[in-house]
Design a protein around this motif. Structure first.
Motif, PDB file in Angstrom:
ATOM      1  N   LYS A 167       0.743  -1.271  -0.041  1.00 26.82           N
ATOM      2  CA  LYS A 167       0.066  -0.144  -0.148  1.00 26.82           C
ATOM      3  C   LYS A 167       0.821   1.316   0.054  1.00 26.82           C
ATOM      4  CE  LYS A 167      -4.077   2.247   1.973  1.00 26.82           C
ATOM      5  NZ  LYS A 167      -5.236   2.178   3.083  1.00 26.82           N
ATOM      6  N   THR A 210      -9.613  -6.935   7.140  1.00 30.43           N
ATOM      7  CA  THR A 210      -8.824  -6.183   6.388  1.00 30.43           C
ATOM      8  C   THR A 210      -7.685  -6.766   6.282  1.00 30.43           C
ATOM      9  OG1 THR A 210      -7.775  -5.312   8.368  1.00 30.43           O
ATOM     10  CG2 THR A 210      -9.670  -3.845   7.524  1.00 30.43           C
ATOM     11  N   ASN A 227      -5.710  -3.262   2.028  1.00 34.61           N
ATOM     12  CA  ASN A 227      -7.026  -2.631   2.325  1.00 34.61           C
ATOM     13  C   ASN A 227      -7.172  -2.304   3.732  1.00 34.61           C
ATOM     14  OD1 ASN A 227      -8.635  -3.201  -0.519  1.00 34.61           O
ATOM     15  ND2 ASN A 227      -7.441  -4.860  -0.113  1.00 34.61           N
ATOM     16  N   SER A 231      -8.200   3.323  -0.021  1.00 38.17           N
ATOM     17  CA  SER A 231      -7.666   2.050  -0.623  1.00 38.17           C
ATOM     18  C   SER A 231      -8.025   1.736  -2.229  1.00 38.17           C
ATOM     19  CB  SER A 231      -8.179   0.828   0.295  1.00 38.17           C
ATOM     20  OG  SER A 231      -9.574   0.738   0.453  1.00 38.17           O
ATOM     21  N   VAL A 232      -9.416   1.342  -2.295  1.00 38.56           N
ATOM     22  CA  VAL A 232      -9.733   1.257  -3.715  1.00 38.56           C
ATOM     23  C   VAL A 232      -9.692   2.304  -4.443  1.00 38.56           C
ATOM     24  CG1 VAL A 232     -10.856  -0.942  -2.977  1.00 38.56           C
ATOM     25  CG2 VAL A 232     -12.333   1.138  -3.119  1.00 38.56           C
ATOM     26  N   ASN A 245      -6.660  -5.891  -6.153  1.00 40.36           N
ATOM     27  CA  ASN A 245      -7.854  -6.727  -5.583  1.00 40.36           C
ATOM     28  C   ASN A 245      -8.773  -7.465  -6.733  1.00 40.36           C
ATOM     29  OD1 ASN A 245      -7.264  -5.385  -3.076  1.00 40.36           O
ATOM     30  ND2 ASN A 245      -8.713  -3.877  -3.315  1.00 40.36           N
TER      31      ASN A 245
END
Length: 916
Positions: A99, A791, A795, A800-801, A810
């Protein structure tokens, strides 16, 4: 404002574009993206330097893709960030998670908002275009400041604010501005993590964050957490240390309804019915005490309040009439005396004292816990009794009761066993009971605050530099009981729950009603009801009128989305400080964009306490910096600058400065009158320079941090292990303070004229008790599934998305955007993988999604990732309709769903599943 809506940039398309740019720049085949170690990046940098670019450098800063704020470096070539990597000089050792690496996509995201906008369409709704109109910053600041000033002039409680955990650095200044500048503490916090956890950590370990001693722990029980594997504080730091410990034989048992990453890595995954972790922990305590006798008696005698005498009728600790200190019975002479006068405290027994029947706290605890047998819990948790006995035995034996270890020349008790918990275990009505039960397991085996056990992140500090104790705080005790005091999480101010509770007549000052219990202070969730139904609280506080939100999507961060929408539509004016046009922005009146974290300045993002890191004697004190590595797009300011400008325009600088200075460790010269002009807008860089020089020395000011990024200083053993060298202090086995808090709450509620619902005082208990979640017993047989969310490292927290790379990962993982159910359960319902299914709550609320079947989920569970996804915003096409907002199924304004002790909210509901 017209905004083009199209497909988001993928990882592949970014790399393709970056590769083309590399060819033009003469970078050849050098990798531009990824999460390589700094060692690997150095080779690339050497190759790049031969090309003769005007700029080719690694600039230190801090990540902000989640709560942890890891120290990183950005590789910038001719004004373009081409790679992000961990800083090898930081505690993360140069590591960066996926991330964090994806942050480059936020920087260059074409859907970021960078210019202020105001609403032109008064009608609000998810499907209604706000009619955004770009305006100047001058107009935007004037509008916002005038609305805030107007609101607080009438009543400070008219103004409220909120921010999410990933905006915690700027959010700190929002708190200063609201409390000091505008005179209000009316705020809303999301139901993400902390309710109950942080305050009970205060009680057991002195600060609001605790966890395993990763380096020395040899046996870990996890309840609803993936710390050290996939999430939580200090992720890149804890994972490396726990991986090393696992290589050396450390073992892990995970209680979780879903086989998430932590359970995958464990020696034992225990699929448990949601909301029953409390029963499991009570059972483990029973086996340790009554079946195995695997408890640390010396620790219970000398490091807990187990010997305290308790009135068997009132259940209150008996105290000396003169000193107010808790009374113990001294086995040395058979006399009852203040605890600190006892030579040999008696742990068990019942006695007569002043005509009353009294017993030791441990005697009452031992008798109380006897009812929670493995067979009793099996029906509740679905975990076999034999499994519970095995786990208890392994845990007790792993604690090495009686053993010692030498660390840096100091002999310590060695208790390498830890029971830990977090969000998954406490998003329930009985949150406080669960915290007491799980954390109490560490007390029984003597591992709380001991080497290898359950430790805090920052119990004590003696300074950040040789001979400089400006940044320091001591470990202290609450004298009437000898129990450890607490510091809180973000400042040096004492946050002792004991001192705030005993003998106090509390006064409620906001619609969050946080004062009703010191265990709920950080998470005043009652505001979610009092804002829309003030009559339920006897109209003690009118609803707020103006809202300021920062870096969050509050439509989706609580429970039922429609209830949240109704609340925001009813507000007079909503100001949002945000980087994207999320679902919530459809209900904002004014949008103040903030710069990407790679474009803005925020000093010391880890703060002194390192409460975003993790504990450990080998985890150094750390100061870092967040600074722009490239200029901000459209000169967009950072959120701290925005808050400071609004405070300045409100004429509230002095109050802002006053509160701010109370939280900073500064040398006297910087505190002197006139050093800072507190009548003017905050000079953030000047303040940062003073903070750095105060913490370290004059050579380590702001310019040093801009160049070097991170400063570390080794911790001392006694700073980490607060019982080292026989220092005084005890932890609670018996929570008399909660009985005092209950009396305080009763008086406060009576003073308000009572509430229109029954405040549940039965949550205020001295010992953990089994209490069911709301929907454990439902009469309708069709409602037989518990929806949950989980989680992972990609995420978590925020944004996140919305990120194209994260979304791409994802989409390549088939269950991440699906509803996952146990394959046998699905087959029994006539369902199969790929079916479109509907989850329906007892209130008739529905969510839909594709079915994924597996053996890695409890038979009574439907699970999804995150739980608040499924964005409907047309302005972020990458994230639209990705994932499932399962929290929409949970009624969000029902006082029966609150844990009235901690203000945690019960997410335990049952749904029926049908094919669409």
């Amino acid at each position: 404002m017209e905004r083009q809506i199209g497909e988001g940039m993928s990882r592949r398309s970014f790399i393709a574009g970056a590769s083309a740019a590399a060819a033009v720049l003469g970078l050849g085949g050098t990798s531009l993206v990824g999460c390589a170690s700094q060692q690997g990046s150095d080779a690339g940098e050497e190759a790049l330097s031969e090309t003769g670019h005007q700029q080719d450098e690694w600039i230190p800063t801090s990540c902000n893709m989640c709560f942890n704020q890891c120290n990183i470096k950005a590789h910038v070539v001719d004004g373009v960030v081409v790679e992000l990597a961990g800083d090898e000089n930081a505690p993360n050792g140069g590591r960066m998670c996926g991330k964090g690496a994806s942050g480059i996509m936020q920087l260059y995201d074409p859907y970021r908002v960078t210019k202020p906008m105001k609403r032109t369409n008064p009608e609000k709704g998810i499907d209604i275009d706000p009619g955004w109109e770009e305006i100047t910053w001058e107009e935007a600041y004037t509008l916002a400041a005038d609305k805030i000033k107007e609101a607080v002039a009438e009543n400070p409680n008219n103004f409220m604010w909120s921010h999410a955990v990933a905006s915690s650095v700027a959010g700190e200044y929002l708190w200063y501005g609201a409390a000091g500048g505008w005179g209000t503490m009316e705020f809303m916090n999301s139901d993400l993590c902390g309710a109950g956890i942080h305050q009970f950590s205060d009680l057991y370990t002195t600060t609001g964050n605790s966890g395993p001693d990763w380096t020395y722990c040899k046996y870990l029980i996890q309840f609803g957490t993936q710390a050290g594997i996939a999430t939580r504080h200090g992720y890149n730091v804890s994972c490396a240390r726990w991986a090393d410990s696992r290589d050396e034989g450390a073992k892990m048992t995970v209680f979780d309804p879903h086989m998430s990453a932590s359970a995958q890595k464990a020696e034992r995954w225990v699929p448990i019915r949601p909301g029953t972790d409390l029963a499991a922990a009570l059972c483990l305590a029973n086996v340790l005490v009554h079946e195995l006798d695997l408890i640390d008696y010396d620790y219970l005698i000398n490091r807990t309040n187990g010997p305290s005498l308790v009135d068997k009728e009132t259940k209150r600790v008996v105290r000396d009439g003169e000193s107010g200190k808790a009374l113990y019975r001294d086995e040395a002479d058979g006399k009852i005396k203040p605890y600190d006068q006892c030579e040999n405290p008696q742990l068990e027994g019942e006695f007569e004292h002043d005509g009353k029947k009294v017993a030791t706290a441990f005697t009452l605890y031992k008798d109380h816990i006897k009812q929670y047998t493995p067979e009793w819990q099996e029906e509740i948790t679905t975990v076999p009794a034999a499994t519970m006995r095995t786990v208890a035995k392994e845990f007790g034996e792993a604690a090495c009761i009686g053993q010692t270890i030498e660390v840096d020349g100091v002999t310590l008790n060695y208790r390498p066993a830890c029971a830990d918990l977090f969000s998954g275990a406490v998003h329930h009505k009985h949150c406080g009971q669960t915290c007491m039960a799980v954390m109490g397991l560490n007390v029984l085996v003597g591992s709380c605050n001991e080497c290898g056990g359950f430790i805090t992140f920052a119990a004590e500090c003696q300074g950040f530099a040789d001979g400089n104790s400006t940044v320091s705080w001591p470990s202290t005790v609450y004298e009437p009981d000898g129990l450890l005091n607490s510091h809180g999480m973000g400042s040096d101010a004492s946050n002792s729950i004991y001192e705030k509770t005993y003998g106090k007549d509390i006064v409620v000052t906001s619609g969050g009603f946080k004062e009703l219990s010191p265990i709920a202070e950080m998470d005043p969730h009652w505001k979610f009801i009092s804002q829309v139904k003030p009559e339920m609280f006897n109209n003690a506080f009118p609803p707020s009128k103006v809202m300021f939100t920062m870096a969050c999507n509050p439509i989706r961060w609580w429970q039922n989305h429609d209830e949240q929408i109704a609340m925001y539509k009813d507000l007079d004016y909503v100001i949002g400080c945000e980087i994207y046009l999320t679902d919530a922005t459809y209900f904002y009146d004014l949008l103040l964009p903030e710069a990407c974290y790679l474009e803005r300045f925020e000093p010391y993002p880890l703060t002194y306490y390192a409460y975003k890191g993790c504990g450990g004697v080998d985890v150094p004190w750390t100061l870092g910096i967040r600074q722009p590595v490239v200029p901000a797009r459209d000169d967009c300011p950072g959120a701290i600058d925005i808050v400071s400008e609004l405070v300045n325009r409100s004429g509230s600088n002095e109050g802002y400065w006053t509160v701010l200075m109370m939280t900073k460790f500064l040398k006297d010269e910087y505190k002197a009158e006139g050093y800072f002009d507190i009548t003017k807008k905050l000079d953030l860089e000047a303040l940062a320079d003073a903070v750095y020089k105060s913490a370290v020395d004059d050579e380590h000011g702001l310019e040093w941090f801009k160049k070097n990024g991170v400063y570390t200083y080794p911790r001392k053993v006694e700073e980490m292990y607060i019982f080292a060298n026989d220092r005084p202090g005890r932890v609670p086995l018996y929570h008399d303070v909660l009985l005092e808090a209950k009396d305080n709450a009763k008086r406060a509620i009576d003073a308000l004229g009572g509430f229109q619902f029954d405040f549940e005082y039965d949550e205020f208990t001295a010992m953990p008790e089994w209490m069911e979640c709301c929907d454990h017993h439902v009469e309708e047989p069709d409602f037989d599934i518990f929806p949950i969310y989980w989680t992972d490292a990609m995420n978590i927290d925020t944004h996140s998305v919305y990120n194209a790379w994260i979304n791409e990962v994802n989409e390549q993982t088939p269950w991440l955007y699906a509803i996952e159910m146990n394959s046998k359960t699905a087959a029994a319902k006539g369902l199969q993988k790929g079916d479109d299914i509907v989850l329906t709550s007892r209130e008739g609320v529905t969510v839909e999604g594709k079915l994924f079947v597996s053996e890695t989920v409890h038979p009574e569970v439907a699970s999804v990732v995150v739980g608040s996804l499924g964005s409907k915003s047309e302005f972020i096409p990458v994230g639209k309709s990705k994932g499932i907002g399962i929290n929409h199924l949970i009624p969000g304004q029902d006082p029966k769903r609150f844990d009235h002790l901690t203000q945690a909210y019960d997410q335990c509901i049952r749904v029926k599943v049908s094919k669409k």
